[in-house]
Design a protein around this motif. Structure first.
Motif, short mmCIF file in Angstrom:
data_model
loop_
_atom_site.label_atom_id
_atom_site.label_comp_id
_atom_site.label_asym_id
_atom_site.label_seq_id
_atom_site.Cartn_x
_atom_site.Cartn_y
_atom_site.Cartn_z
N LYS A 154 0.90 -1.63 -0.20
CA LYS A 154 0.04 0.06 -0.04
C LYS A 154 0.72 1.29 0.44
O LYS A 154 0.28 2.47 -0.75
N ALA A 155 2.18 1.36 0.52
CA ALA A 155 3.11 2.70 1.15
C ALA A 155 3.87 1.88 1.05
O ALA A 155 4.70 0.78 1.48
N PRO A 156 5.50 2.83 0.46
CA PRO A 156 7.00 2.55 0.46
C PRO A 156 7.07 2.19 2.46
O PRO A 156 6.40 4.01 3.11
N THR A 157 7.34 1.05 2.78
CA THR A 157 7.03 1.21 4.02
C THR A 157 8.81 0.97 4.88
O THR A 157 9.46 -0.33 4.04
N GLN A 158 9.19 1.66 5.57
CA GLN A 158 10.52 1.44 6.41
C GLN A 158 11.17 1.14 7.79
O GLN A 158 10.37 1.40 8.14
N LEU A 159 12.10 0.24 7.66
CA LEU A 159 12.22 -0.10 8.69
C LEU A 159 12.85 0.89 10.22
O LEU A 159 13.52 1.61 9.44
N TYR A 171 7.92 1.02 12.04
CA TYR A 171 7.42 0.84 10.52
C TYR A 171 7.27 2.38 10.59
O TYR A 171 6.76 2.55 11.17
N VAL A 172 7.51 2.79 9.41
CA VAL A 172 7.69 4.13 8.84
C VAL A 172 6.67 4.02 7.79
O VAL A 172 7.26 3.27 6.85
N SER A 173 5.31 4.29 7.50
CA SER A 173 5.21 4.07 5.98
C SER A 173 4.35 4.94 5.56
O SER A 173 3.59 5.79 5.76
N TRP A 498 8.82 6.34 -5.45
CA TRP A 498 8.03 7.32 -5.07
C TRP A 498 6.34 7.34 -5.79
O TRP A 498 5.35 7.91 -5.65
N LYS A 499 6.19 6.34 -6.86
CA LYS A 499 4.59 6.37 -7.18
C LYS A 499 3.58 6.13 -6.48
O LYS A 499 2.59 7.25 -6.63
N PRO A 500 3.50 4.98 -5.00
CA PRO A 500 2.44 5.74 -4.28
C PRO A 500 2.25 6.53 -3.19
O PRO A 500 1.32 7.13 -3.03
N ILE A 501 3.27 7.36 -3.38
CA ILE A 501 2.86 9.40 -3.27
C ILE A 501 2.18 10.44 -3.81
O ILE A 501 1.88 11.29 -4.08
N MET A 502 2.70 9.69 -4.91
CA MET A 502 2.16 10.99 -6.12
C MET A 502 0.81 11.46 -6.29
O MET A 502 0.36 12.85 -6.42
N ASP A 503 -0.08 10.27 -5.90
CA ASP A 503 -1.41 10.89 -6.34
C ASP A 503 -1.90 11.53 -5.43
O ASP A 503 -2.09 13.62 -5.45
N ARG A 504 -1.31 12.22 -3.80
CA ARG A 504 -0.97 12.80 -2.74
C ARG A 504 -0.91 14.16 -2.97
O ARG A 504 -0.63 15.37 -3.05
N TRP A 505 0.29 14.23 -3.26
CA TRP A 505 1.68 15.01 -3.94
C TRP A 505 1.21 15.43 -5.32
O TRP A 505 1.36 16.95 -5.23
#
Length: 596
Positions: A154-159, A171-173, A498-505
């Motif tokens: 669903k979104a880029p997720t990092q530990l 984690y932060v998503s 980056w693509k998952p955040i482009m709609d809101r951005w």
């Protein structure tokens, strides 16, 4: 007496960049990434001595540095010619040539997240097998066994944090720059750190102060970010510390002292505080510079920071208590002292809708003033122009140019609502904020339409193109440094994660087709009548070369005056000193040519 010539372009650009650093647990070695020898490499100091020496030779940018707790190795992340596909390499503790540790195909990314307290397990995030959302792994360095811990979706997720017992992972998503959810995983159980994950807010910089308690930064239910805590057994969220009108930017936990050091910002400068957890007392500390790029605190309580001011290049400093500071590096402008450089004025003006916009106004020394002004829209766009050294600024000021840099809507440092104002509005509100700033300059006698140049990079390059296309009559000439020219092609060409955040951005190219057309610079080619210089890195992964190629080709087809400089071995910026000098020398020549 001997008369010396005025400083050259090269003198200002012989300052070096320091991007990040790490300090060994025993505080006997400091390692930092810098282009001191012309290209990015790791350098070190054996403290308390401050003479730097080459530590690891790679000639590539480094995204992270981690020193083994037992001083057996150093881990570092290098890319290739600015492509930002960082992978994990190991360097002997005494230095040398980086060796592959966790690497893959050249198109894949491997980001270090955490190293266990015994230095035997490495946690990392990778685009391998999941380029859009990223996966988290743990590699056992003794056995070589690699375990998949989390499958991003669903979104880029990092530990972001690991408990001491390594049983709880935070984690932060990222659904957007302004919508970042934090959650803790215990086995298969997922628990969000904030009460309502549906509410748009950010959560970042989580820190375990014990195996059950996490401190972190969030702007949940607030316009400015603050320090909160989450108690895992009771699943309790608590606001711990808010500072009126300031956003907390980082927190560093010193377990041995039971204190946090935290940085905050509001507008163009940073502040440093020490927070006593038990007594809940907050103490303001001094800073040797105006903006902090990185802060680290050792077990001893010693504070190390990387920072800069408008007239002070990036340097690393150390303090035993956050008060008295010792400068460890001596990065300075060659042959130019601080008195010869320029501090900016902080000014405020009203935009088209009454919104207050803060800006930095740099004025050259009276005897150097050439009467021309550079309008500089910053990159990001969710970033800000701050009191931080730019070789370009001080060099161009020395050549007599004034510089005006507005923090238009969408900039950081003025509250989360202000930052969100650029989302799905790249080309209307921020553009009109820029025009209001230009009108303010003219009305107050700082410039006029015959003496104003337009220069911008990244989002600032996009804004330079858009302002040129829609408001060319304000400017003498325009410089675009790797700027977006077409929103339709940009949203398709960004890195996969980056693509998952482009709609809101930015928006959706189908749903928002009309707005994409209105906000794309290529729509206004007919208006781009002024001379233009376009600069592009061939390996740029953020704003790909095709963004500049298409605008240059279209303008050339119309017979416009456009120059194009492509750097074959650079990405989204200039990591190699000779390239940097070439670029800004060319820019100065271009501006001087078009003063007439």
């Amino acid at each position: 007496m001997i008369q010396f010539a005025k400083p050259t372009v090269e003198q200002f650009f012989r300052t070096y960049t320091i991007t990040n650093f790490a300090v060994s647990k025993d505080e006997k070695r400091l390692i930092f990434n810098t282009n001191m020898n012309g290209k990015m490499n790791l350098w070190a100091m054996d403290l308390p001595e401050t003479y730097p020496y080459l530590f690891a030779h790679a000639d590539e940018s480094c995204a992270f540095i981690e020193i083994d707790p037992k001083n057996r190795y150093v881990l570092a992340g290098f890319d290739r010619d600015g492509d930002e596909n960082y992978q994990i390499y190991a360097v002997p503790f005494e230095g040398g040539l980086p060796e592959d540790l966790i690497t893959g195909d050249s198109s894949e990314k491997f980001f270090l997240s955490n190293v266990s307290e015994d230095g035997e397990r490495v946690y990392y995030v990778t685009s391998k097998d999941n380029p859009n959302f990223l996966n988290t792994h743990m590699r056992n360095l003794k056995t070589g066994k690699d375990i998949l811990l989390h499958l991003g979706d669903k979104a880029p997720t990092q530990l972001a944090a690991v408990s001491k017992d390594e049983e709880k992972l935070v984690y932060v998503s990222s659904l957007a720059n302004t919508y970042v959810l934090g959650f803790v995983k215990i086995g298969d159980e997922t628990i969000y750190l904030t009460p309502d994950p549906e509410q748009v807010h950010v959560t970042f910089n989580p820190v375990f102060i014990d195996n059950d308690t996490i401190y972190f930064i969030t702007d949940y239910d607030s316009d400015f970010s603050y320090v909160a805590s989450f108690h895992i057994p009771s699943q309790t969220f608590t606001k711990e510390l808010e500072i009126s009108g300031e956003s907390v930017g980082s927190i560093n936990w010193v377990k041995e002292k039971n204190v946090f050091y935290l940085t905050t910002s509001h507008g163009v400068v940073d502040k440093l505080y020490k927070y006593e957890v038990e007594s809940k007392t907050l103490k303001s500390c001094s800073l040797p510079i105006d903006t902090v790029d990185q802060l680290e605190v050792a077990k001893s309580g010693a504070v190390y920071l990387l920072g800069r001011s408008a007239t002070v290049p990036l340097n690393i400093f150390c303090s035993s208590d956050g008060e008295e500071w010792k400068q460890l590096t001596d990065n300075r402008v060659l042959g130019v002292n601080i008195e010869q450089m320029v501090e900016p004025e902080v000014v405020t003006y009203s935009s088209f809708d009454g919104l207050k916009i803060e800006a930095l106004l740099f004025k050259p020394k009276a005897e150097q003033d050439n009467g021309f002004t550079i309008f500089w829209p910053h990159g990001g766009p969710q970033a800000a122009e701050r009191k931080m050294f730019r070789s370009m600024f001080q060099c161009f000021l020395n050549r007599g140019y004034s510089i005006f840099a507005p923090n238009f809507r969408g900039s950081t440092g003025y509250g989360s609502e202000f930052t969100k104002m650029v989302e799905r509005d790249w080309g209307e509100g921020p553009r009109l904020d820029c025009i209001a700033g230009i009108d303010w300059l003219i009305e107050n006698g700082h410039t006029d339409r015959e003496r104003l140049f337009l220069v911008g990079g990244s989002y600032g390059g996009y804004m330079a193109l858009l302002l040129h296309g829609r408001h060319a009559d304000y400017f003498k000439a325009v410089v675009d440094i790797f700027g977006v020219s077409n929103l339709f092609t940009f949203v398709e060409s960004v890195p996969p994660h980056w693509k998952p955040i482009m709609d809101r951005w930015i928006g959706d190219p189908v749903r928002d087709k009309e707005r994409f057309e209105k906000d794309s610079p290529v729509t206004y080619l007919d208006g781009m009548t002024k001379p233009m210089l376009v600069i592009q890195g061939a390996k740029d992964p953020r704003v790909v070369k095709e963004e500049s190629d298409q605008i240059v080709a279209k303008l050339e087809a119309l017979g416009r005056d456009v120059e194009y400089l492509v750097l074959d071995d650079e990405g989204h910026g200039f990591s190699k000193k000779e390239n940097e000098i070439t670029v800004y020398s060319r820019m100065l020549e271009f501006l001087e040519k078009h003063q007439k």
